[in-house]
Design a protein around this motif. Structure first.
Motif, PDB file in Angstrom:
ATOM      1  N   PHE A 151       0.837  -1.195   0.000  1.00 15.53           N
ATOM      2  CA  PHE A 151       0.000   0.000   0.000  1.00 15.53           C
ATOM      3  C   PHE A 151       0.873   1.246   0.000  1.00 15.53           C
ATOM      4  CE2 PHE A 151      -2.396  -3.417   1.978  1.00 15.53           C
ATOM      5  CZ  PHE A 151      -3.539  -3.410   1.194  1.00 15.53           C
ATOM      6  N   HIS A 152       0.621   2.112  -0.982  1.00 16.94           N
ATOM      7  CA  HIS A 152       1.278   3.404  -1.087  1.00 16.94           C
ATOM      8  C   HIS A 152       0.334   4.419  -0.439  1.00 16.94           C
ATOM      9  CE1 HIS A 152       3.969   1.659  -4.216  1.00 16.94           C
ATOM     10  NE2 HIS A 152       2.868   0.970  -4.513  1.00 16.94           N
ATOM     11  N   ILE A 153       0.747   5.036   0.661  1.00 15.40           N
ATOM     12  CA  ILE A 153      -0.153   5.845   1.471  1.00 15.40           C
ATOM     13  C   ILE A 153       0.248   7.322   1.374  1.00 15.40           C
ATOM     14  CG2 ILE A 153      -1.067   6.214   3.789  1.00 15.40           C
ATOM     15  CD1 ILE A 153      -0.424   3.243   4.348  1.00 15.40           C
ATOM     16  N   HIS A 154      -0.697   8.146   0.916  1.00 11.55           N
ATOM     17  CA  HIS A 154      -0.425   9.540   0.613  1.00 11.55           C
ATOM     18  C   HIS A 154      -1.248  10.474   1.508  1.00 11.55           C
ATOM     19  CE1 HIS A 154       1.307   8.201  -3.315  1.00 11.55           C
ATOM     20  NE2 HIS A 154       0.361   7.269  -3.208  1.00 11.55           N
ATOM     21  N   GLY A 155      -0.650  11.575   1.905  1.00 18.08           N
ATOM     22  CA  GLY A 155      -1.358  12.602   2.655  1.00 18.08           C
ATOM     23  C   GLY A 155      -0.499  13.838   2.783  1.00 18.08           C
ATOM     24  N   VAL A 156      -1.125  14.981   3.024  1.00 14.58           N
ATOM     25  CA  VAL A 156      -0.361  16.210   3.256  1.00 14.58           C
ATOM     26  C   VAL A 156      -0.083  16.343   4.747  1.00 14.58           C
ATOM     27  CG1 VAL A 156      -1.418  17.323   1.255  1.00 14.58           C
ATOM     28  CG2 VAL A 156      -2.423  17.666   3.527  1.00 14.58           C
ATOM     29  N   LYS A 157       0.874  17.192   5.097  1.00 19.04           N
ATOM     30  CA  LYS A 157       1.160  17.431   6.505  1.00 19.04           C
ATOM     31  C   LYS A 157       0.026  18.207   7.159  1.00 19.04           C
ATOM     32  CE  LYS A 157       6.240  17.381   6.567  1.00 19.04           C
ATOM     33  NZ  LYS A 157       7.447  18.180   6.875  1.00 19.04           N
ATOM     34  N   SER A 158      -0.230  17.916   8.427  1.00 22.39           N
ATOM     35  CA  SER A 158      -1.210  18.677   9.191  1.00 22.39           C
ATOM     36  C   SER A 158      -0.600  20.029   9.559  1.00 22.39           C
ATOM     37  CB  SER A 158      -1.606  17.915  10.453  1.00 22.39           C
ATOM     38  OG  SER A 158      -0.493  17.766  11.304  1.00 22.39           O
ATOM     39  N   PRO A 159      -1.407  20.983  10.019  1.00 25.02           N
ATOM     40  CA  PRO A 159      -0.865  22.305  10.371  1.00 25.02           C
ATOM     41  C   PRO A 159       0.275  22.253  11.390  1.00 25.02           C
ATOM     42  CG  PRO A 159      -3.243  22.403  10.232  1.00 25.02           C
ATOM     43  CD  PRO A 159      -2.885  20.962  10.093  1.00 25.02           C
ATOM     44  N   ASN A 160       0.296  21.228  12.249  1.00 23.29           N
ATOM     45  CA  ASN A 160       1.388  21.138  13.232  1.00 23.29           C
ATOM     46  C   ASN A 160       2.600  20.388  12.697  1.00 23.29           C
ATOM     47  OD1 ASN A 160       0.667  18.448  13.239  1.00 23.29           O
ATOM     48  ND2 ASN A 160       0.042  18.379  15.387  1.00 23.29           N
ATOM     49  N   GLY A 161       2.554  20.033  11.407  1.00 21.02           N
ATOM     50  CA  GLY A 161       3.708  19.397  10.778  1.00 21.02           C
ATOM     51  C   GLY A 161       3.689  17.882  10.776  1.00 21.02           C
ATOM     52  N   ALA A 162       2.671  17.249  11.359  1.00 23.18           N
ATOM     53  CA  ALA A 162       2.611  15.786  11.412  1.00 23.18           C
ATOM     54  C   ALA A 162       2.294  15.202  10.039  1.00 23.18           C
ATOM     55  CB  ALA A 162       1.564  15.343  12.421  1.00 23.18           C
ATOM     56  N   THR A 163       2.991  14.148   9.672  1.00 22.47           N
ATOM     57  CA  THR A 163       2.731  13.463   8.409  1.00 22.47           C
ATOM     58  C   THR A 163       1.607  12.456   8.575  1.00 22.47           C
ATOM     59  OG1 THR A 163       4.290  11.689   8.891  1.00 22.47           O
ATOM     60  CG2 THR A 163       5.177  13.677   7.821  1.00 22.47           C
ATOM     61  N   LYS A 211       4.190   1.966   2.235  1.00 25.59           N
ATOM     62  CA  LYS A 211       5.099   3.007   1.753  1.00 25.59           C
ATOM     63  C   LYS A 211       4.378   4.340   1.903  1.00 25.59           C
ATOM     64  CE  LYS A 211       7.780   2.087  -1.604  1.00 25.59           C
ATOM     65  NZ  LYS A 211       8.660   1.565  -2.679  1.00 25.59           N
ATOM     66  N   PHE A 212       4.954   5.263   2.675  1.00 23.47           N
ATOM     67  CA  PHE A 212       4.309   6.532   2.990  1.00 23.47           C
ATOM     68  C   PHE A 212       4.917   7.670   2.172  1.00 23.47           C
ATOM     69  CE2 PHE A 212       3.489   3.879   6.670  1.00 23.47           C
ATOM     70  CZ  PHE A 212       2.173   4.174   6.976  1.00 23.47           C
ATOM     71  N   TYR A 213       4.033   8.565   1.721  1.00 26.71           N
ATOM     72  CA  TYR A 213       4.457   9.698   0.914  1.00 26.71           C
ATOM     73  C   TYR A 213       3.788  10.970   1.452  1.00 26.71           C
ATOM     74  CZ  TYR A 213       5.314   5.813  -2.330  1.00 26.71           C
ATOM     75  OH  TYR A 213       5.710   4.639  -2.897  1.00 26.71           O
ATOM     76  N   THR A 214       4.565  12.026   1.577  1.00 28.98           N
ATOM     77  CA  THR A 214       4.021  13.310   2.000  1.00 28.98           C
ATOM     78  C   THR A 214       3.827  14.194   0.776  1.00 28.98           C
ATOM     79  OG1 THR A 214       5.081  13.180   4.168  1.00 28.98           O
ATOM     80  CG2 THR A 214       4.388  15.368   3.416  1.00 28.98           C
ATOM     81  N   MET A 215       2.591  14.543   0.483  1.00 29.62           N
ATOM     82  CA  MET A 215       2.275  15.399  -0.656  1.00 29.62           C
ATOM     83  C   MET A 215       2.313  16.863  -0.232  1.00 29.62           C
ATOM     84  SD  MET A 215      -0.988  13.430  -2.335  1.00 29.62           S
ATOM     85  CE  MET A 215      -1.999  13.939  -0.936  1.00 29.62           C
ATOM     86  N   GLN A 216       2.532  17.715  -1.199  1.00 29.65           N
ATOM     87  CA  GLN A 216       2.401  19.153  -0.990  1.00 29.65           C
ATOM     88  C   GLN A 216       0.980  19.571  -1.364  1.00 29.65           C
ATOM     89  OE1 GLN A 216       4.965  20.931   0.408  1.00 29.65           O
ATOM     90  NE2 GLN A 216       5.925  18.898   0.500  1.00 29.65           N
ATOM     91  N   VAL A 217       0.446  20.557  -0.666  1.00 32.36           N
ATOM     92  CA  VAL A 217      -0.873  21.074  -1.028  1.00 32.36           C
ATOM     93  C   VAL A 217      -0.797  21.652  -2.439  1.00 32.36           C
ATOM     94  CG1 VAL A 217      -2.624  22.813  -0.513  1.00 32.36           C
ATOM     95  CG2 VAL A 217      -1.543  21.547   1.352  1.00 32.36           C
ATOM     96  N   GLY A 218      -1.735  21.251  -3.290  1.00 30.78           N
ATOM     97  CA  GLY A 218      -1.749  21.709  -4.672  1.00 30.78           C
ATOM     98  C   GLY A 218      -0.922  20.870  -5.619  1.00 30.78           C
ATOM     99  N   GLU A 219      -0.272  19.853  -5.098  1.00 35.09           N
ATOM    100  CA  GLU A 219       0.580  18.998  -5.926  1.00 35.09           C
ATOM    101  C   GLU A 219      -0.253  18.175  -6.899  1.00 35.09           C
ATOM    102  OE1 GLU A 219       3.614  15.164  -5.348  1.00 35.09           O
ATOM    103  OE2 GLU A 219       3.051  16.400  -3.627  1.00 35.09           O
TER     104      GLU A 219
END
Length: 301
Positions: free
Chosen positions: A96-108, A134-142
């Motif tokens: 599983f490839h898991i995607h999400g943006v960081k929360s306002p406090n910086g948590a992935t 597999k974890f991925y941090t996206m940028q907002v608007g990416e």
């Protein structure tokens, strides 16, 4: 080329917001929280991990090995509480490839999924999951690509922040816009961008206008929208089909029936999201007749 490589199908596994609400009055629409699956050109995309993810997991046990991309809008409970009960994630050989943006406090998204499985919240940690995560941090608007699939995100108006998604493939588009609150007197440009010319718009219509602005219990600032605003967005963005989603746990089947009738009067190409619904955005004509893959009810856009 196989049928699965030619399809774009959207499946609803959980359609509620806030908290699961099983019971005799929610049988027709379902009581599980947010989880959408898209099967696009042979790839499997999963959006949010509410309690509907547990049900999807049971189905996937007959489809192993599973290789899927998971996208989270945010980490409020109703969007992640099914993840610890997602059985395929515990089975070696799945990925599983898991995607999400960081929360306002910086948590992935990795940190947030990990934290909900720590004591005293859960008996076993995320590390017990034997599948490849597999974890991925996206940028907002990416805008990211998975083969021919394009997945775009945009920031929504929700406490603690959330993102919506736009999935494009071979000229077909599905927009997943949940947990967002409309702005008074104007349409949200981010929402319009995600929804523009979409074949299917899945929109957070937790409340009615009357509930949203009720003097007895205003929902202003709670981070959710109304079916009336959903219609405005669908019309302005030239959407082909509108799905009303993220139903309030207090709205029983009869209430949602009435909402569906009202929505249809203003936007005929609309439907009320319900568990088990499957919508074909692109599929070989023969597949609707001959594919016995699952027992979900089907609707073609």
């Amino acid at each position: 080329m196989s049928n699965t490589q030619n399809q774009f199908t959207v499946h609803f596994w959980g359609v509620r917001g806030s908290i699961p609400c099983p019971g005799p009055e929610t049988v027709r629409y379902g009581g599980n929280t947010s989880c959408i699956e898209m099967r696009v050109g042979g790839d499997r995309l999963i959006f949010d991990g509410g309690t509907g993810l547990r049900v999807l997991g049971q189905y996937l046990l007959s489809q192993m090995p599973v290789d899927a991309h998971m996208f989270f809008t945010h980490s409020h409970w109703d969007h992640i509480q099914g993840f610890p009960f997602f059985v395929p994630a515990f089975i070696k050989g799945n990925r599983f490839h898991i995607h999400g943006v960081k929360s306002p406090n910086g948590a992935t998204i990795q940190q947030r999924l990990n934290d909900q499985m720590l004591h005293p919240n859960f008996p076993v940690p995320l590390q017990v999951m034997a599948s490849e995560l597999k974890f991925y941090t996206m940028q907002v608007g990416e805008v990211m690509r998975i083969g021919e699939i394009e997945v775009e995100n945009a920031l929504l108006n929700h406490p603690g922040e959330a993102v919506g998604y736009r999935v494009s493939w071979r000229g077909h588009v599905a927009a997943y816009v949940t947990d967002t609150e409309h702005y008074p007197g104007r349409l949200d440009e981010n929402v319009l961008k995600l929804a523009q010319d979409a074949d299917l718009l899945i929109y957070d219509a937790t409340y009615t206008d009357e509930e949203y602005s009720s003097p007895q219990g205003s929902k202003v600032g709670w981070g959710h929208s109304t079916w009336q605003e959903a219609v405005k967005v669908a019309q302005a963005a030239n959407v082909k089909k509108l799905a009303i989603f993220h139903h309030d746990p207090l709205h029983n089947d009869d209430f949602l029936d009435r909402v569906g009738e009202e929505v249809a009067q203003h936007f005929p190409e609309s439907l009320m999201a319900r568990e088990g619904l499957s919508i074909q955005l692109a599929s070989p004509p023969s597949e609707l007749e001959h594919n016995p893959e699952h027992s979900l009810s089907k609707a073609k856009v």
